[in-house]
Motif scaffolding. Structure first.
Motif, PDB file in Angstrom:
ATOM      1  N   HIS A  28       0.851  -1.182   0.000  1.00 61.16           N
ATOM      2  CA  HIS A  28       0.000   0.000   0.000  1.00 61.16           C
ATOM      3  C   HIS A  28       0.888   1.233   0.000  1.00 61.16           C
ATOM      4  N   ASN A  68      -2.648   4.812  -3.613  1.00 56.32           N
ATOM      5  CA  ASN A  68      -3.593   5.894  -3.381  1.00 56.32           C
ATOM      6  C   ASN A  68      -2.947   7.148  -3.941  1.00 56.32           C
ATOM      7  N   TRP A  69      -3.580   7.735  -4.973  1.00 60.28           N
ATOM      8  CA  TRP A  69      -3.000   8.914  -5.615  1.00 60.28           C
ATOM      9  C   TRP A  69      -3.894  10.132  -5.416  1.00 60.28           C
ATOM     10  N   ARG A  70      -3.365  11.142  -4.761  1.00 62.21           N
ATOM     11  CA  ARG A  70      -4.051  12.429  -4.609  1.00 62.21           C
ATOM     12  C   ARG A  70      -3.650  13.254  -5.827  1.00 62.21           C
ATOM     13  N   TYR A 117       1.194   5.652  -0.963  1.00 60.58           N
ATOM     14  CA  TYR A 117       0.490   6.925  -1.128  1.00 60.58           C
ATOM     15  C   TYR A 117       1.334   7.857  -1.974  1.00 60.58           C
ATOM     16  N   HIS A 135      -7.532   9.862  -4.849  1.00 56.81           N
ATOM     17  CA  HIS A 135      -7.781  10.633  -3.621  1.00 56.81           C
ATOM     18  C   HIS A 135      -8.578   9.775  -2.624  1.00 56.81           C
ATOM     19  N   HIS A 136      -7.897   8.794  -2.073  1.00 56.09           N
ATOM     20  CA  HIS A 136      -8.534   7.854  -1.152  1.00 56.09           C
ATOM     21  C   HIS A 136      -9.226   8.576   0.001  1.00 56.09           C
TER      22      HIS A 136
END
Length: 152
Positions: A4, A32-34, A6, A73-74
């Motif tokens: 996982h 997770n990509w913002r 980010y 954007h989790h």
């Protein structure tokens, strides 16, 4: 193994450690990509952001047949701005990322840009916060069955 990772706003390519782990036998990368901090900026009208999305798409495409799981954007619920959800009129939102409509627009733009570039090694994941307080926004944040493969 599921690894996982980010990537915050401004990260426009997979990092070398994510690439290494994604290519390790028996490992799945969950990223997770913002894309941006303000969701409306990622909804298609910003040429700079669209270019960044395309760079990430090509970075993932470069993995070849190696699949990754990608969420956009989790856990978006805390980012919802005041008045940003039509289904939760009594909820006190304090976020600054935008409305649920902005979030869905961003997701659709990212997905359509990846699809246009022929990126087919992504498993699209919707990652809700999962707290009962936020249950009223689940449907408002839903990008649609044709945009999401997994929910977590």
């Amino acid at each position: 193994d599921i690894v996982h990772a980010y990537l915050g706003a401004g990260n426009v390519v997979l990092t070398s450690d994510i690439v290494t782990l994604a290519q390790r036998p028996g490992t799945i990368a969950l990223v997770n990509w913002r894309v941006v901090n303000r969701w409306a900026d990622g909804a298609g009208g910003n040429a700079t952001v669209n270019g960044q999305i395309d760079r990430m798409a090509n970075s993932i495409k470069a993995l070849g047949t190696t699949k990754i799981m990608l969420t956009i954007h989790h856990e978006p619920e805390p980012g919802i701005a005041p008045g940003g959800s039509p289904s939760c009129l009594t909820q006190n939102f304090n976020g600054t990322s935008g409305s649920t409509t902005d979030y869905v627009g961003m997701w659709h733009n990212v997905r359509s840009r990846f699809d246009a570039l022929g990126v087919d090694n992504v498993v699209w994941v919707m990652n809700y916060t999962g707290y009962p307080t936020w249950d009223c926004v689940v449907e408002d944040l839903w990008p649609g069955n044709d945009h999401v493969d997994w929910v977590m």
